[in-house]
Design an enzyme around this catalytic site. Structure first.
Site, PDB file in Angstrom:
ATOM      1  N   GLN A 155       7.969  47.592  59.993  1.00  0.00           N
ATOM      2  CA  GLN A 155       8.992  48.666  59.411  1.00  0.00           C
ATOM      3  C   GLN A 155      10.123  47.852  58.740  1.00  0.00           C
ATOM      4  OE1 GLN A 155       9.471  51.897  58.601  1.00  0.00           O
ATOM      5  NE2 GLN A 155      11.209  51.388  57.903  1.00  0.00           N
ATOM      6  N   PRO A 282       8.500  54.374  64.483  1.00  0.00           N
ATOM      7  CA  PRO A 282       9.829  54.725  64.724  1.00  0.00           C
ATOM      8  C   PRO A 282      10.411  55.908  63.829  1.00  0.00           C
ATOM      9  CG  PRO A 282       9.878  52.720  63.605  1.00  0.00           C
ATOM     10  CD  PRO A 282       8.336  53.099  64.025  1.00  0.00           C
ATOM     11  N   GLY A 285       8.640  59.446  58.490  1.00  0.00           N
ATOM     12  CA  GLY A 285       7.827  58.849  57.730  1.00  0.00           C
ATOM     13  C   GLY A 285       8.572  57.576  56.773  1.00  0.00           C
ATOM     14  N   MET A 286       7.879  56.812  56.256  1.00  0.00           N
ATOM     15  CA  MET A 286       8.338  55.744  55.524  1.00  0.00           C
ATOM     16  C   MET A 286       7.878  55.683  54.254  1.00  0.00           C
ATOM     17  SD  MET A 286      10.658  53.042  55.313  1.00  0.00           S
ATOM     18  CE  MET A 286      10.681  52.439  53.591  1.00  0.00           C
ATOM     19  N   GLU A 287       8.358  55.594  53.126  1.00  0.00           N
ATOM     20  CA  GLU A 287       7.995  55.613  51.847  1.00  0.00           C
ATOM     21  C   GLU A 287       7.266  54.290  51.146  1.00  0.00           C
ATOM     22  OE1 GLU A 287      11.040  55.862  52.822  1.00  0.00           O
ATOM     23  OE2 GLU A 287      12.459  54.962  51.282  1.00  0.00           O
ATOM     24  N   HIS A 311       8.929  64.860  51.179  1.00  0.00           N
ATOM     25  CA  HIS A 311      10.080  64.069  51.189  1.00  0.00           C
ATOM     26  C   HIS A 311       9.530  62.378  50.894  1.00  0.00           C
ATOM     27  CE1 HIS A 311      14.081  62.263  52.732  1.00  0.00           C
ATOM     28  NE2 HIS A 311      13.307  61.450  53.051  1.00  0.00           N
ATOM     29  N   GLU A 312       8.644  61.977  51.608  1.00  0.00           N
ATOM     30  CA  GLU A 312       8.225  60.487  51.287  1.00  0.00           C
ATOM     31  C   GLU A 312       7.618  60.598  49.807  1.00  0.00           C
ATOM     32  OE1 GLU A 312       9.665  58.849  53.480  1.00  0.00           O
ATOM     33  OE2 GLU A 312       9.784  60.221  55.122  1.00  0.00           O
ATOM     34  N   HIS A 315      10.315  59.997  47.421  1.00  0.00           N
ATOM     35  CA  HIS A 315      10.794  58.739  47.059  1.00  0.00           C
ATOM     36  C   HIS A 315      10.179  57.737  45.962  1.00  0.00           C
ATOM     37  CE1 HIS A 315      13.970  58.013  50.221  1.00  0.00           C
ATOM     38  NE2 HIS A 315      13.098  58.546  51.235  1.00  0.00           N
ATOM     39  N   GLU A 334      18.657  58.561  49.602  1.00  0.00           N
ATOM     40  CA  GLU A 334      18.137  59.801  50.768  1.00  0.00           C
ATOM     41  C   GLU A 334      18.582  61.208  50.143  1.00  0.00           C
ATOM     42  OE1 GLU A 334      15.656  59.486  52.459  1.00  0.00           O
ATOM     43  OE2 GLU A 334      15.590  57.186  53.228  1.00  0.00           O
ATOM     44  N   ASP A 391      21.820  50.051  59.471  1.00  0.00           N
ATOM     45  CA  ASP A 391      21.021  51.373  59.935  1.00  0.00           C
ATOM     46  C   ASP A 391      22.013  52.159  60.522  1.00  0.00           C
ATOM     47  OD1 ASP A 391      18.827  50.113  59.365  1.00  0.00           O
ATOM     48  OD2 ASP A 391      18.299  49.122  61.357  1.00  0.00           O
ATOM     49  N   TYR A 399      21.933  61.744  53.698  1.00  0.00           N
ATOM     50  CA  TYR A 399      21.040  62.784  53.548  1.00  0.00           C
ATOM     51  C   TYR A 399      21.375  64.087  52.904  1.00  0.00           C
ATOM     52  CZ  TYR A 399      17.330  59.548  55.734  1.00  0.00           C
ATOM     53  OH  TYR A 399      16.361  58.821  56.109  1.00  0.00           O
ATOM     54  N   ARG A 572       9.318  58.364  67.707  1.00  0.00           N
ATOM     55  CA  ARG A 572       9.978  58.749  66.299  1.00  0.00           C
ATOM     56  C   ARG A 572      11.656  58.755  67.072  1.00  0.00           C
ATOM     57  NH1 ARG A 572       9.396  64.050  63.153  1.00  0.00           N
ATOM     58  NH2 ARG A 572      11.151  63.544  61.458  1.00  0.00           N
ATOM     59  N   MET A 573      12.232  57.567  66.513  1.00  0.00           N
ATOM     60  CA  MET A 573      13.533  57.371  66.961  1.00  0.00           C
ATOM     61  C   MET A 573      14.361  58.633  66.896  1.00  0.00           C
ATOM     62  SD  MET A 573      15.406  54.007  65.580  1.00  0.00           S
ATOM     63  CE  MET A 573      15.515  54.384  64.141  1.00  0.00           C
TER      64      MET A 573
HETATM   65  N1  BES Z   1      13.266  55.800  54.281  1.00  0.00           N
HETATM   66  C1  BES Z   1      13.481  56.809  55.434  1.00  0.00           C
HETATM   67  C2  BES Z   1      13.385  56.228  56.682  1.00  0.00           C
HETATM   68  C3  BES Z   1      14.325  55.063  56.868  1.00  0.00           C
HETATM   69  C4  BES Z   1      15.824  55.323  56.718  1.00  0.00           C
HETATM   70  C5  BES Z   1      13.939  53.877  57.615  1.00  0.00           C
HETATM   71  C6  BES Z   1      16.475  54.096  56.912  1.00  0.00           C
HETATM   72  C7  BES Z   1      14.788  52.936  57.761  1.00  0.00           C
HETATM   73  C8  BES Z   1      16.131  52.826  57.583  1.00  0.00           C
HETATM   74  C9  BES Z   1      12.746  57.913  55.341  1.00  0.00           C
HETATM   75  O1  BES Z   1      12.271  58.400  53.773  1.00  0.00           O
HETATM   76  C10 BES Z   1      13.156  59.012  55.861  1.00  0.00           C
HETATM   77  O2  BES Z   1      14.094  59.687  55.462  1.00  0.00           O
HETATM   78  N2  BES Z   1      12.346  59.581  56.998  1.00  0.00           N
HETATM   79  C11 BES Z   1      12.846  60.786  57.933  1.00  0.00           C
HETATM   80  C12 BES Z   1      12.146  61.918  57.114  1.00  0.00           C
HETATM   81  C13 BES Z   1      12.897  63.294  57.074  1.00  0.00           C
HETATM   82  C14 BES Z   1      14.236  63.316  56.408  1.00  0.00           C
HETATM   83  C15 BES Z   1      11.964  64.315  56.308  1.00  0.00           C
HETATM   84  C16 BES Z   1      12.178  60.732  59.224  1.00  0.00           C
HETATM   85  O3  BES Z   1      11.611  59.520  59.540  1.00  0.00           O
HETATM   86  O4  BES Z   1      12.502  61.551  59.807  1.00  0.00           O
HETATM   87 ZN    ZN Z   2      13.922  59.219  52.940  1.00  0.00          ZN
END
Ligand code: BES
Ligand code: ZN
Length: 617
Positions: A155, A282, A285-287, A311-312, A315, A334, A391, A399, A572-573
């Site tokens: 990640q 964690p 999703g990750m794009e 969402h992903e 991106h 975001e 972070d 967002y 999932r953090m």
């Molecule tokens: N790119 C992000 C995840 C991320 C952000 C990882 C910052 C590390 C640092 C991903 O697109 C995201 O926003 N995931 C969300 C999805 C949700 C907003 C639909 C998630 O994991 O909850």
């Molecule tokens: Zn995102």
């Protein structure tokens, strides 16, 4: 006329360049979270040759960087977090050179400075990763669905790529890559690139990412992984026992890509596939380009949580095609993606669905601002996280304040005009990284065009450089939610719950209902609600998160066991940290949190446990 004649060869050269590697940063901007001196020399292409060693929990290999040194720099600077650098050489003939390190700092790591000369075009770095590499999670067989084979995934976002590849780890610097990855023969390797669909006998896999990407989109996963196509350009990778369920859950993937293209132009990356990870992943999703990584916890069995895929996927335009130049411009990734996600939602699932999402967005924004303080500079869209871990900036300002800013522009100019603008914005900056200021410049030139009234209406400065919520935020509402408000009122008056579950059905409706329950709920009411809706036993993580938060707040002990297993099994953090925070509000809760964490910590990704360690210490 003269300028025109002179301009022709220049335009021709520009048009022939396949993708523009120059960025805001190579032109002199600064990224406070990278040591790379891109104004002097920067990377253009990576040839990665690595082996994945599960016994040592180590990646070992060589990163060969092709560089642009047209400025004739004598030093090239990379980012390095806990890497073990064994040797550095220059050029295809591997001539020797020297290297040194800057001072190590918390979370951003240290500079790796390589001596180069004006004609250096390639730098080769031999390295191994550390056991503590923040991007890597090494899973034991027990932590996978199949329980037989180990698993590794990366990640990299925001600044963890530097812990598994020496790189110029700034989103303002882009490069293409080829990779050769050696893994144990019984496992498959996948990357954020063109991917294999089956295992081979050699355990060696080759990858190619032909588009220039920033380092945070470098990704690798290794495990007992199988593939099934959904349609001709989309498909799902997962462990064998998860694959069928996942393919069913995400059957709409192809339609999502088509809907996205209709909105903002062609999908430019070739295939769009998903990789379903083990539950310790964690994020939701990750794009990662070509291969979105997702948590298995969104497989609810009823397709109710698939908007994460929208969402992903979004991106692939906002973020991967047009990228924030620094993490202080994170809302460009975001905020745009949340807007785009909800447009895809609306296209596929109707306006009432997008309306519900917008209401949640407003709640999330209000909560974020009340947590941070309405006057806080961290509530500006353009942030300043220099000296802090970026972070920390991954919150609902980027967002949801970002989303509402774009909704405001849409409302001011009309949807048709805004869509045409967005489409031209993506086209004009494809495969480039942008600062907030560059976006605003483009907005001024192409949409506001000196119209003072429009500028006032949109209120750009207040949104981007001001705190809290500007007065012109668009009002949002949902007809379905109004009905639920009425049902809630009726219940509070009559005490009559029976039958309500037939009226509050979808995942969003339940989530809203739970969020609107009064603060003075009694234990009896909690158990009556549970009898009617079976919230405690729910497998929908949105419902679980809302209900378990209430259960903790109201000491509803009937949910204790479920909360415990939820926290142990789900990594999932952003879906577990709120529950730890809720537990920490009381002394008994703190005791419970510590006891659960003792068991759960080993299942979490380094990013996740580092965040929770801080909460619990
Ligand atoms: N790119 C992000 C995840 C991320 C952000 C990882 C910052 C590390 C640092 C991903 O697109 C995201 O926003 N995931 C969300 C999805 C949700 C907003 C639909 C998630 O994991 O909850
Ligand atoms: Zn995102």
């Amino acid at each position: 006329m003269k300028w025109f004649i002179l301009a022709i060869p220049v335009l021709m050269i520009l048009a022939c360049q396949p993708e523009n590697h120059k960025t805001a940063l190579s032109e002199g901007g600064a990224d406070p979270h990278s040591y790379a001196n891109a104004a002097a020399a920067f990377v253009k292409h990576l040839d990665l040759d690595i082996a994945v060693d599960f016994e040592q929990q180590q990646i070992k290999g060589k990163a060969s960087w092709t560089i642009d040194n047209s400025a004739g720099a004598t030093e090239l600077v990379f980012d390095d977090s806990k890497l073990n650098i064994e040797k550095v050489s220059l050029g295809a003939d591997e001539s020797s050179t020297t290297f040194s390190f800057g001072q190590e700092k918390e979370f951003i790591g240290k500079a790796l400075k390589v001596a180069i000369s004006a004609d250096t075009r390639q730098v080769n770095i031999y390295y191994t990763t550390d056991k503590q590499a923040s991007a890597l999670q090494w899973l034991t067989p027990r932590q996978t669905a199949g329980k037989k084979h180990p698993y590794l995934f990366t990640q990299s976002e925001s600044i963890a790529a530097r812990s598994w590849i020496p790189c110029q780890d700034s989103p303002g610097i882009r490069f293409t890559y080829n990779a050769r990855v050696r893994v144990p023969k019984e496992l498959l390797a996948l990357m954020s690139a063109e991917n294999p669909t089956v295992k081979n006998d050699s355990g060696v896999y080759h990858f190619k990412q032909v588009h220039a990407i920033p380092s945070y989109l470098l990704a690798l996963a290794v495990g007992d992984i199988t593939f099934k196509a959904v349609d001709s350009r989309t498909g799902v990778y997962a462990e064998p026992s998860v694959l069928q369920k996942a393919v069913w859950e995400f059957a709409d993937m192809g339609k999502m890509v088509t809907a996205a293209e209709k909105l903002y132009g062609p999908y430019r990356w070739g295939r769009y596939d998903l990789l379903v990870l083990p539950p310790s992943f964690p994020f939701g999703g990750m794009e990662n380009p070509n291969l979105t990584f997702i948590t298995p916890t969104i497989i609810a069995g009823d397709r109710s949580l698939v908007s994460i895929i929208c969402h992903e996927l979004a991106h692939s335009w906002s973020g991967n095609l047009v990228t924030n130049a620094t993490w202080n411009d994170f809302w460009l990734n975001e905020g745009f993606t949340n807007y785009f996600e909800r447009r895809i939602d609306e296209e596929l699932y109707g306006k009432h669905e997008a309306d519900m999402q917008a209401v949640f967005a407003r709640h999330a924004l209000d909560d974020a601002i009340s947590d941070m303080g309405a006057g806080s500079k961290d509530t500006h869209l353009k942030t300043d996280y220099s000296g802090r871990n970026p972070d920390e900036g991954t919150n609902d300002i980027a967002y949801e304040k970002g989303y509402f800013f774009l909704r405001g522009i849409e409302a001011a100019v009309g949807r048709e005009k805004f869509d045409a603008f967005l489409r031209s914005y993506f086209d004009a900056h494809a495969f480039q990284s942008l600062t907030t200021e560059q976006f605003l410049d483009y907005l001024n030139k192409n949409l506001i065009k000196g119209d003072g009234e429009l500028e006032q209406k949109i209120n750009v400065k207040a949104w981007v450089y001001g705190p809290g919520i500007p007065a012109n935020i668009v009002a949002v509402g949902s007809e379905r939610f109004k009905v639920i408000d009425g049902l809630l009122g009726r219940w509070r008056k009559t005490g009559q719950l029976t039958g309500l579950r037939k009226e509050i059905v979808s995942s969003n409706e339940k989530r809203y209902f739970i969020s609107q329950l009064p603060a003075d709920l009694t234990a009896t009411e909690m158990s009556e609600l549970d009898k009617e809706f079976h919230f405690t036993a729910s497998n929908n993580t949105d419902v679980q998160l809302g209900w378990y938060t209430l259960a903790i707040r109201h000491h509803y002990t009937a949910a204790d066991q479920r909360i415990r297993s939820y926290l142990i099994e789900n990594g999932r953090m952003w879906h577990i940290i709120p529950l730890y925070k809720a537990l920490l509000k009381t002394p008994e809760g703190t005791k419970t949190a510590k006891e659960i964490y003792k068991i759960a910590r080993g299942n979490y990704h380094p990013m996740t446990y580092q965040a929770i360690d801080k909460l619990l210490k």
